[in-house]
Design an enzyme around this catalytic site. Structure first.
Site, short mmCIF file in Angstrom:
data_model
loop_
_atom_site.label_atom_id
_atom_site.label_comp_id
_atom_site.label_asym_id
_atom_site.label_seq_id
_atom_site.Cartn_x
_atom_site.Cartn_y
_atom_site.Cartn_z
N GLY A 186 3.75 4.19 3.44
CA GLY A 186 3.97 2.51 3.08
C GLY A 186 3.69 1.81 3.86
O GLY A 186 3.97 2.15 4.58
N LYS A 187 3.53 0.76 3.75
CA LYS A 187 3.28 -0.12 3.63
C LYS A 187 3.26 -1.87 2.73
O LYS A 187 2.53 -1.61 2.30
CB LYS A 187 1.99 -0.13 4.59
CG LYS A 187 2.94 -1.41 6.60
CD LYS A 187 3.55 -0.43 7.21
CE LYS A 187 3.80 -1.47 8.48
NZ LYS A 187 5.32 -0.99 9.57
N GLY A 188 3.49 -2.99 3.61
CA GLY A 188 3.01 -3.40 3.19
C GLY A 188 2.80 -5.61 3.38
O GLY A 188 3.16 -5.37 4.83
N ASP B 121 8.99 -6.00 9.67
CA ASP B 121 8.09 -5.41 10.07
C ASP B 121 7.71 -6.93 10.48
O ASP B 121 8.93 -7.94 11.13
CB ASP B 121 7.44 -4.69 9.74
CG ASP B 121 6.25 -4.38 10.18
OD1 ASP B 121 6.29 -3.45 10.71
OD2 ASP B 121 4.78 -5.39 10.50
N VAL C 122 0.40 -0.76 0.61
CA VAL C 122 0.07 -0.04 -0.18
C VAL C 122 0.93 1.37 -0.26
O VAL C 122 1.87 1.80 0.80
CB VAL C 122 -1.03 -0.15 1.12
CG1 VAL C 122 -1.83 1.28 1.35
CG2 VAL C 122 -1.67 -1.46 1.08
#
Ligand code: NAD
Length: 459
Positions: free
Chosen positions: A115-117, A156, A70
């Site tokens: 952002g992030k995944g 993460d 995202v």
């Protein structure tokens, strides 16, 4: 964006809309229109990428694993945020975590967007070979939208240096001849990672707490007597006696924060409890944190779960269930596991006077409001756990320059950056009625609004 984040962003926008000294050239209808645009920009991500990674397993089966990237906002720089490997990952969660990254980077003046995944797996159920395939496929499927100047992932929950090394290597083979060192951060030092990156978040979490409770208060001692601020009053009370701390989560963030607290010479800390996915360990007289860190590093990150294991490292502790850490009668509770750990069904059982959010969003909005009303001080994620992304930024810079800093340089730069943020936020926090989280959000939103306005994006 989760409701909690959304409502705090909205409150920040409302306060700024009414404050005509903020962006004074925006007037009347144009001002209202600009703030409506801001609300729309901040509450939704720019892009949501989803794929199903096709992975052949070692037993001959083939699975398709949902995976996300995202990209929330890149007004301040390339998108930046970790990739979570966990079975509960979902689109909503990744979107919320991405928006928190936008706000966090803005707060700490890190020139990145948010952002992030996520990959929907329990990494413990896959072999090393399968995990390697998953990492390679993640990069193959998302390679068009990733890159050192587009979107830079990091580790993460459930991912770490090994995964970032694999991903960077895959990126390098997909894009031969292009710059690649800055494509992922949180890599091993041998592969261009930064010294101090692994410890950065935990160190930053503890530093934030220590700075607020000790260093800042010491420098501003007049505040203690003149303000009604609950934090100043608590700090005054805590100055006189040793503190009892409990830490939920003993991974990358929690174990380092616990060790920092244990070794701190500025405050008389006693870490009476630590916990992980299996247990809480409790000792009223304080736990031997270095021995537990050593144990967990040799046991796949886990704490001892039996008396026999405890006796092998000569640690004295009661073994309790994993939730117990949350309900102890302690001064400080550091949350460093997952989100939503304190919620409406357990908030009334919390006894800690200060909660430090090492994890992202570990306290739900309802619990946040109820505990704050009761006078519990919550040091929010956006302020406390930015150490990782700050040192990721240093890693990215070092990769560009191919000049590497010593560990001492990294920690000094980290502490200076976090201190800089707190020196901006805290004088206002002590002087006004907003909770600390709201204060931080106002700063982030101000920064983003100003940048977007000057980029001509608020139409
Ligand atoms: P990690 O995987 O290294 O550690 C997580 C820890 O939480 C482990 O000790 C695990 O056993 C424990 N845990 C898992 N489920 C639990 C449960 N239900 N109850 C109690 N403990 C449980 O992850 P990490 O990197 O330490 O990240 C922890 C949190 O901090 C996450 O919310 C992450 O998003 C956030 N965070 C991490 C970084 C970073 O740089 N690693 C940066 C910012 C925020």
């Amino acid at each position: 964006m989760a409701n909690q984040t959304k409502s705090i962003v909205q409150q920040s926008l409302d306060a700024l809309l009414e404050d005509h000294s903020f962006l004074p050239s925006l007037k009347e209808n144009t001002r209202r229109q600009a703030f409506t645009s801001l609300e729309a920009i901040l509450s939704t991500p720019n892009h949501v990428h989803k794929s199903f990674l096709r992975i052949p397993l070692e037993d001959g089966k083939v699975v398709r694993i949902p995976a996300y990237r995202v990209q929330h906002n890149n007004a301040l720089g390339p998108y930046k945020g970790g990739i979570r490997f966990h079975e509960s990952v979902n689109e909503e969660e990744v979107m919320n975590l991405a928006s928190l990254m936008t706000l966090k980077n803005a707060l700490h003046d890190v020139p990145f967007g948010g952002g992030k995944g996520g990959v929907v797996i329990n990494p413990r159920q896959f072999s090393v070979k399968e995990l390697h395939q998953i990492c390679k496929k993640y990069v193959q499927y998302f390679s068009d939208v990733l890159g050192p100047d587009k979107d830079i992932p990091a580790p993460d929950v459930g991912s770490g240096e090994r995964e970032m090394d694999w991903m960077m290597a895959e990126y390098k083979s997909i894009r031969p001849g292009e710059p690649y060192r800055g494509s992922f951060t949180g890599k091993s030092v041998i592969n261009g990672g930064s010294l101090g990156r692994r410890e950065a978040t935990g160190k930053g979490v503890y530093f934030t707490f220590r700075y607020m409770l000790h260093d800042f208060i010491k420098e501003q001692s007049s505040l203690l007597t003149t303000t009604e601020n609950i934090f100043a009053k608590t700090a005054l009370e805590f100055k006189e006696r040793p503190l009892k701390l409990a830490v939920q989560g003993f991974g990358n963030v929690g174990s380092v924060a616990a060790l920092e607290a244990y070794q701190c010479v500025h405050l008389q800390n006693k870490i009476v409890a630590v916990s992980d996915r299996n247990v809480t360990l409790y000792n009223e007289d304080g736990l031997d944190i270095p021995a537990l860190v050593q144990f967990s590093s040799k046991h796949n990150g886990d704490l001892p779960t039996t008396d026999e294991e405890l006796s092998t490292i000569d640690v004295k502790a009661e073994i309790r269930d994993r939730e117990n850490v949350l309900y102890l009668d302690v001064d400080v509770l550091i949350l460093a596991a997952l989100e939503d750990q304190i919620h409406k069904n357990n908030m009334d059982k919390i006894k800690a006077r200060i909660i430090v959010e090492g994890a992202n969003a570990p306290v739900t909005s309802e619990a946040d409001q109820s505990l704050s009303k009761k006078g519990v001080i919550i040091i929010p994620d956006i302020l406390a756990n930015a150490g990782g992304v700050i040192v990721s930024y240093f890693e990215w810079l070092q990769g560009r320059e191919t000049q590497f800093y010593s560990e001492d340089q990294v920690f000094k730069l980290l502490v200076d950056k976090m201190k800089g943020t707190m020196d901006t936020i805290l004088p206002e926090f002590f002087g006004d009625p907003f909770p600390l989280r709201q204060n931080c959000y106002i700063h982030s939103v101000m920064k983003l609004s100003t940048v977007l306005y000057h980029q001509g994006k608020l139409y």
